[in-house]
Enzyme design. Structure first.
Site, short mmCIF file in Angstrom:
data_model
loop_
_atom_site.label_atom_id
_atom_site.label_comp_id
_atom_site.label_asym_id
_atom_site.label_seq_id
_atom_site.Cartn_x
_atom_site.Cartn_y
_atom_site.Cartn_z
N HIS A 97 -8.79 1.08 -0.53
CA HIS A 97 -8.85 1.11 -2.23
C HIS A 97 -8.84 -0.24 -2.95
CE1 HIS A 97 -4.81 2.16 -2.05
NE2 HIS A 97 -5.21 1.50 -3.40
N GLN B 60 1.21 -1.29 -0.21
CA GLN B 60 -0.12 0.56 -0.19
C GLN B 60 1.02 1.19 0.31
OE1 GLN B 60 -2.28 0.30 3.08
NE2 GLN B 60 -3.75 1.84 2.38
P1 5GP Z 1 -1.56 1.19 -3.47
O1 5GP Z 1 -0.20 0.61 -3.91
O2 5GP Z 1 -1.08 2.00 -2.83
O3 5GP Z 1 -2.21 -0.09 -3.48
O4 5GP Z 1 -2.02 1.38 -5.25
C1 5GP Z 1 -2.26 3.41 -5.08
C2 5GP Z 1 -2.67 3.50 -6.48
O5 5GP Z 1 -2.92 4.59 -6.65
C3 5GP Z 1 -1.43 3.53 -7.69
O6 5GP Z 1 -1.20 2.20 -8.64
C4 5GP Z 1 -1.32 4.61 -8.37
O7 5GP Z 1 -1.05 4.52 -9.81
C5 5GP Z 1 -2.62 5.31 -7.82
N1 5GP Z 1 -2.90 6.75 -7.58
C6 5GP Z 1 -1.96 7.89 -6.64
N2 5GP Z 1 -1.79 9.00 -6.60
C7 5GP Z 1 -3.05 9.14 -7.71
C8 5GP Z 1 -4.61 9.67 -8.56
O8 5GP Z 1 -2.96 11.36 -8.42
N3 5GP Z 1 -4.37 9.74 -9.01
C9 5GP Z 1 -4.79 9.02 -9.86
N4 5GP Z 1 -6.27 8.51 -10.04
N5 5GP Z 1 -4.26 7.12 -9.02
C10 5GP Z 1 -3.53 7.47 -8.77
#
Ligand code: 5GP
Ligand code: ZN
Length: 143
Positions: free
Chosen positions: A101, A95
């Site tokens: 999410h 994460q």
């Molecule tokens: P995690 O690794 O936390 O599960 O995934 C976070 C996700 O959020 C990543 O796939 C990254 O590309 C996406 N993400 C990060 N910042 C933003 C943003 O400002 N807008 C959007 N649409 N996606 C984001």
């Protein structure tokens, strides 16, 4: 709502996103760095890092949203798709954005497709006989 959280800012509209679905409790938008075309993030509109931090009614709506959006993506593509639904729950699980999410990542059913999607493999601990049953009992005792 957390002032420093990018997903709270997306939920409130302070930061723009490519929104695909919204209710009072949930918003879904395209991931900026998609693993495949149509990679959507579904978030509750209340702040909390982990699943345990999100109220049940918000979480329930997230799951229903995942279903609706997956059906919509199939309709858009005009065919049945496969999906990985991924939830990184804490830093060591991957994460990066600390607002709970779910990733909805379409996979072409055709394995020769050029789309990347997600590669998911489980490590194998090879538990000894009886260990799984004992572990299941311990977990049940804690729920
Ligand atoms: P995690 O690794 O936390 O599960 O995934 C976070 C996700 O959020 C990543 O796939 C990254 O590309 C996406 N993400 C990060 N910042 C933003 C943003 O400002 N807008 C959007 N649409 N996606 C984001
Ligand atoms: Zn947040």
């Amino acid at each position: 709502m957390s002032d420093s959280c990018i997903f709270c800012k997306i939920a409130s509209g302070e930061i723009p996103s490519n929104k695909v679905y919204e209710t009072n409790k949930v918003i879904a938008f395209l991931d900026l760095n998609p693993a495949s075309e149509g990679h959507v993030l579904v978030i509750p509109k209340c702040h909390g890092q982990k699943i345990k931090d999100i109220p049940d009614d918000y979480l329930s709506e997230v799951i229903v949203a995942l279903k609706k959006i997956s059906i919509g993506l199939e309709k858009m593509k005009g065919k049945e798709l496969d999906f990985n639904i991924l939830q990184n729950n804490g830093a060591s699980s991957g994460q990066v954005v600390m607002h709970a999410h779910f990733h909805l990542i379409p996979k072409e059913s055709d394995p020769s497709s050029k789309e990347l999607g997600l590669k998911f493999t489980t490590s194998s601990l090879s538990p000894k006989e009886g260990e799984l049953a004992a572990l299941a009992q311990k977990i049940r005792d804690c729920i």
